[in-house]
Design a protein around this motif. Structure first.
Motif, PDB file in Angstrom:
ATOM      1  N   LYS A  80      25.751  36.430  39.520  1.00  0.00           N
ATOM      2  CA  LYS A  80      25.444  36.131  40.928  1.00  0.00           C
ATOM      3  C   LYS A  80      24.894  34.717  41.102  1.00  0.00           C
ATOM      4  O   LYS A  80      24.750  34.230  42.223  1.00  0.00           O
ATOM      5  N   ARG A  81      24.570  34.044  40.000  1.00  0.00           N
ATOM      6  CA  ARG A  81      24.140  32.637  40.097  1.00  0.00           C
ATOM      7  C   ARG A  81      25.275  31.738  40.597  1.00  0.00           C
ATOM      8  O   ARG A  81      25.044  30.586  40.963  1.00  0.00           O
ATOM      9  N   PHE A  82      26.508  32.263  40.543  1.00  0.00           N
ATOM     10  CA  PHE A  82      27.677  31.453  40.924  1.00  0.00           C
ATOM     11  C   PHE A  82      28.371  32.176  42.084  1.00  0.00           C
ATOM     12  O   PHE A  82      29.340  32.926  41.863  1.00  0.00           O
ATOM     13  N   PRO A  83      27.856  32.008  43.317  1.00  0.00           N
ATOM     14  CA  PRO A  83      28.308  32.849  44.431  1.00  0.00           C
ATOM     15  C   PRO A  83      29.807  32.799  44.703  1.00  0.00           C
ATOM     16  O   PRO A  83      30.410  33.827  45.006  1.00  0.00           O
ATOM     17  N   LYS A  84      30.417  31.617  44.585  1.00  0.00           N
ATOM     18  CA  LYS A  84      31.854  31.538  44.898  1.00  0.00           C
ATOM     19  C   LYS A  84      32.660  32.282  43.825  1.00  0.00           C
ATOM     20  O   LYS A  84      33.588  33.022  44.133  1.00  0.00           O
ATOM     21  N   VAL A  85      32.287  32.063  42.579  1.00  0.00           N
ATOM     22  CA  VAL A  85      33.005  32.730  41.480  1.00  0.00           C
ATOM     23  C   VAL A  85      32.733  34.242  41.535  1.00  0.00           C
ATOM     24  O   VAL A  85      33.633  35.057  41.301  1.00  0.00           O
ATOM     25  N   TYR A  86      31.513  34.612  41.888  1.00  0.00           N
ATOM     26  CA  TYR A  86      31.163  36.037  41.956  1.00  0.00           C
ATOM     27  C   TYR A  86      31.982  36.744  43.030  1.00  0.00           C
ATOM     28  O   TYR A  86      32.555  37.819  42.801  1.00  0.00           O
ATOM     29  N   GLU A  87      32.081  36.094  44.183  1.00  0.00           N
ATOM     30  CA  GLU A  87      32.853  36.691  45.291  1.00  0.00           C
ATOM     31  C   GLU A  87      34.339  36.774  44.910  1.00  0.00           C
ATOM     32  O   GLU A  87      35.022  37.746  45.229  1.00  0.00           O
ATOM     33  N   HIS A  88      34.808  35.755  44.193  1.00  0.00           N
ATOM     34  CA  HIS A  88      36.189  35.760  43.701  1.00  0.00           C
ATOM     35  C   HIS A  88      36.411  36.964  42.789  1.00  0.00           C
ATOM     36  O   HIS A  88      37.418  37.674  42.899  1.00  0.00           O
ATOM     37  N   SER A  89      35.470  37.221  41.896  1.00  0.00           N
ATOM     38  CA  SER A  89      35.604  38.361  40.976  1.00  0.00           C
ATOM     39  C   SER A  89      35.670  39.676  41.742  1.00  0.00           C
ATOM     40  O   SER A  89      36.464  40.567  41.401  1.00  0.00           O
ATOM     41  N   GLN A  90      34.843  39.792  42.787  1.00  0.00           N
ATOM     42  CA  GLN A  90      34.851  41.022  43.586  1.00  0.00           C
ATOM     43  C   GLN A  90      36.219  41.220  44.240  1.00  0.00           C
ATOM     44  O   GLN A  90      36.761  42.318  44.254  1.00  0.00           O
ATOM     45  N   ARG A  91      36.779  40.110  44.788  1.00  0.00           N
ATOM     46  CA  ARG A  91      38.085  40.213  45.452  1.00  0.00           C
ATOM     47  C   ARG A  91      39.190  40.515  44.435  1.00  0.00           C
ATOM     48  O   ARG A  91      40.106  41.283  44.685  1.00  0.00           O
ATOM     49  N   MET A  92      39.094  39.866  43.275  1.00  0.00           N
ATOM     50  CA  MET A  92      40.084  40.118  42.216  1.00  0.00           C
ATOM     51  C   MET A  92      40.085  41.596  41.829  1.00  0.00           C
ATOM     52  O   MET A  92      41.146  42.194  41.627  1.00  0.00           O
ATOM     53  N   ALA A  93      38.884  42.163  41.728  1.00  0.00           N
ATOM     54  CA  ALA A  93      38.766  43.553  41.269  1.00  0.00           C
ATOM     55  C   ALA A  93      39.456  44.531  42.217  1.00  0.00           C
ATOM     56  O   ALA A  93      39.807  45.642  41.827  1.00  0.00           O
ATOM     57  N   GLY A  94      39.677  44.101  43.478  1.00  0.00           N
ATOM     58  CA  GLY A  94      40.345  44.955  44.455  1.00  0.00           C
ATOM     59  C   GLY A  94      41.862  44.848  44.408  1.00  0.00           C
ATOM     60  O   GLY A  94      42.557  45.615  45.078  1.00  0.00           O
ATOM     61  N   ARG A  95      42.402  43.925  43.646  1.00  0.00           N
ATOM     62  CA  ARG A  95      43.859  43.754  43.606  1.00  0.00           C
ATOM     63  C   ARG A  95      44.493  44.879  42.772  1.00  0.00           C
ATOM     64  O   ARG A  95      44.003  45.190  41.677  1.00  0.00           O
ATOM     65  N   PRO A  96      45.595  45.457  43.267  1.00  0.00           N
ATOM     66  CA  PRO A  96      46.214  46.561  42.527  1.00  0.00           C
ATOM     67  C   PRO A  96      46.546  46.202  41.075  1.00  0.00           C
ATOM     68  O   PRO A  96      46.347  47.019  40.175  1.00  0.00           O
ATOM     69  N   ALA A  97      47.030  44.980  40.849  1.00  0.00           N
ATOM     70  CA  ALA A  97      47.397  44.587  39.471  1.00  0.00           C
ATOM     71  C   ALA A  97      46.174  44.611  38.559  1.00  0.00           C
ATOM     72  O   ALA A  97      46.234  45.036  37.399  1.00  0.00           O
ATOM     73  N   VAL A  98      45.052  44.157  39.090  1.00  0.00           N
ATOM     74  CA  VAL A  98      43.815  44.104  38.294  1.00  0.00           C
ATOM     75  C   VAL A  98      43.310  45.525  38.040  1.00  0.00           C
ATOM     76  O   VAL A  98      42.936  45.878  36.917  1.00  0.00           O
ATOM     77  N   LYS A  99      43.347  46.348  39.096  1.00  0.00           N
ATOM     78  CA  LYS A  99      42.905  47.743  38.938  1.00  0.00           C
ATOM     79  C   LYS A  99      43.727  48.439  37.854  1.00  0.00           C
ATOM     80  O   LYS A  99      43.188  49.177  37.046  1.00  0.00           O
ATOM     81  N   LYS A 100      45.027  48.175  37.868  1.00  0.00           N
ATOM     82  CA  LYS A 100      45.897  48.857  36.899  1.00  0.00           C
ATOM     83  C   LYS A 100      45.532  48.436  35.471  1.00  0.00           C
ATOM     84  O   LYS A 100      45.398  49.267  34.583  1.00  0.00           O
ATOM     85  N   VAL A 101      45.330  47.127  35.270  1.00  0.00           N
ATOM     86  CA  VAL A 101      45.003  46.640  33.921  1.00  0.00           C
ATOM     87  C   VAL A 101      43.629  47.167  33.485  1.00  0.00           C
ATOM     88  O   VAL A 101      43.449  47.585  32.345  1.00  0.00           O
ATOM     89  N   LEU A 102      42.672  47.173  34.405  1.00  0.00           N
ATOM     90  CA  LEU A 102      41.338  47.661  34.033  1.00  0.00           C
ATOM     91  C   LEU A 102      41.366  49.168  33.744  1.00  0.00           C
ATOM     92  O   LEU A 102      40.617  49.647  32.900  1.00  0.00           O
ATOM     93  N   SER A 103      42.268  49.872  34.388  1.00  0.00           N
ATOM     94  CA  SER A 103      42.331  51.326  34.110  1.00  0.00           C
ATOM     95  C   SER A 103      42.928  51.560  32.729  1.00  0.00           C
ATOM     96  O   SER A 103      42.535  52.497  32.028  1.00  0.00           O
ATOM     97  N   VAL A 104      43.826  50.685  32.289  1.00  0.00           N
ATOM     98  CA  VAL A 104      44.348  50.792  30.912  1.00  0.00           C
ATOM     99  C   VAL A 104      43.197  50.555  29.942  1.00  0.00           C
ATOM    100  O   VAL A 104      43.011  51.268  28.963  1.00  0.00           O
ATOM    101  N   ALA A 105      42.376  49.535  30.269  1.00  0.00           N
ATOM    102  CA  ALA A 105      41.242  49.192  29.399  1.00  0.00           C
ATOM    103  C   ALA A 105      40.271  50.362  29.300  1.00  0.00           C
ATOM    104  O   ALA A 105      39.723  50.651  28.240  1.00  0.00           O
ATOM    105  N   ALA A 106      40.087  51.041  30.422  1.00  0.00           N
ATOM    106  CA  ALA A 106      39.139  52.153  30.418  1.00  0.00           C
ATOM    107  C   ALA A 106      39.710  53.367  29.696  1.00  0.00           C
ATOM    108  O   ALA A 106      39.008  54.323  29.409  1.00  0.00           O
ATOM    109  N   GLY A 107      40.965  53.330  29.364  1.00  0.00           N
ATOM    110  CA  GLY A 107      41.616  54.417  28.637  1.00  0.00           C
ATOM    111  C   GLY A 107      42.028  55.497  29.601  1.00  0.00           C
ATOM    112  O   GLY A 107      42.050  56.670  29.302  1.00  0.00           O
TER     113      GLY A 107
END
Ligand SMILES: N[C@@H](CCC(=O)N[C@@H](CS)C(=O)NCC(=O)O)C(=O)O
Length: 206
Positions: free
Chosen positions: A179-206
């Motif tokens: 959170k020390r890097f507000p622009k990058v932090y907000e970017h990460s939050q938005r990225m996490a909502g993208r279907p492609a990212v969700k799909k890859v993270l769900s593979v990671a989670a097993g």
């Protein structure tokens, strides 16, 4: 068919997300660091460096994240991840990704891979202690001078976005409050909502 060798949460996550964003038909093969699979004879035949990512293509095997990302960006025109035709705009993306690869990744690697640079345990410990401040300095620079917004390069999503998202995900583990890097932090939050990212993270989670 393309085949990506990856390890969840590692830098290979960026290439994995890029393949999903491109809508590529590919196979994903997980490499298990916990049993040193990256150093197995079978994997060293794929990448003699013993690292992920590695991407098998019909023309040969590519390694190094910036090269794999550029390959994906150029191979899938008209998709969210496609790279700009303009040489200067493409070079700007490459400059950003080169910084992540050659400086930020190396700063992070001193946490677990200090033995690559020193044998003395006290020296390795001293290098580990520098990880948080070095990662902070890198992200200060990204936040204040390199990140355009809303995406890394401005209005257009690019191969720099999954790469930054992946490295930003390492901050907390490196002892840095994201959170020390507000622009990058907000970017990460938005990225996490993208279907492609969700799909890859769900593979990671097993
Ligand atoms: N410069 C390479 C670095 C690849 C790399 O270091 N990958 C790490 C994961 S983030 C790895 O495979 N580590 C295995 C090991 O150190 O044994 C790239 O950008 O692709």
């Amino acid at each position: 068919m393309l085949k990506l060798y990856f390890t969840p949460g590692s830098c290979s996550q960026a290439s994995h997300i890029a393949l999903e964003e491109a809508g590529a038909v590919y196979e994903a093969q997980s490499i298990d660091f916990s049993n040193q699979q990256q150093r197995s004879a079978d994997f060293l035949r794929i990448n003699p460096k013993g690292r992920v990512p590695a991407l098998v293509t019909d023309k040969g095997i590519l390694t190094e994240s910036p090269a794999i990302l550029a390959y994906i960006g150029q191979s899938f025109p008209g998709t969210p991840i496609s790279s700009p035709a303009d040489p200067f705009e493409f070079a700007r993306i490459q400059a950003f990704n080169a910084y992540l690869c050659s400086t930020v990744h190396v700063a992070h690697a001193h946490k677990r891979r200090g033995s690559l640079w020193a044998d003395d345990p006290a020296v390795i410990e001293a290098m580990t202690l520098k990880v948080a401040s070095n990662m902070s300095a890198c992200f200060d620079l990204i936040e204040n001078t390199m990140f355009t917004g809303p995406w890394v390069m401005g209005e257009t999503y690019s191969i720099a976005d999954p790469y930054l998202f992946t490295f930003a995900g390492w901050l907390e583990g490196d002892g840095v409050d994201p959170k020390r890097f507000p622009k990058v932090y907000e970017h990460s939050q938005r990225m996490a909502g993208r279907p492609a990212v969700k799909k890859v993270l769900s593979v990671a989670a097993g």
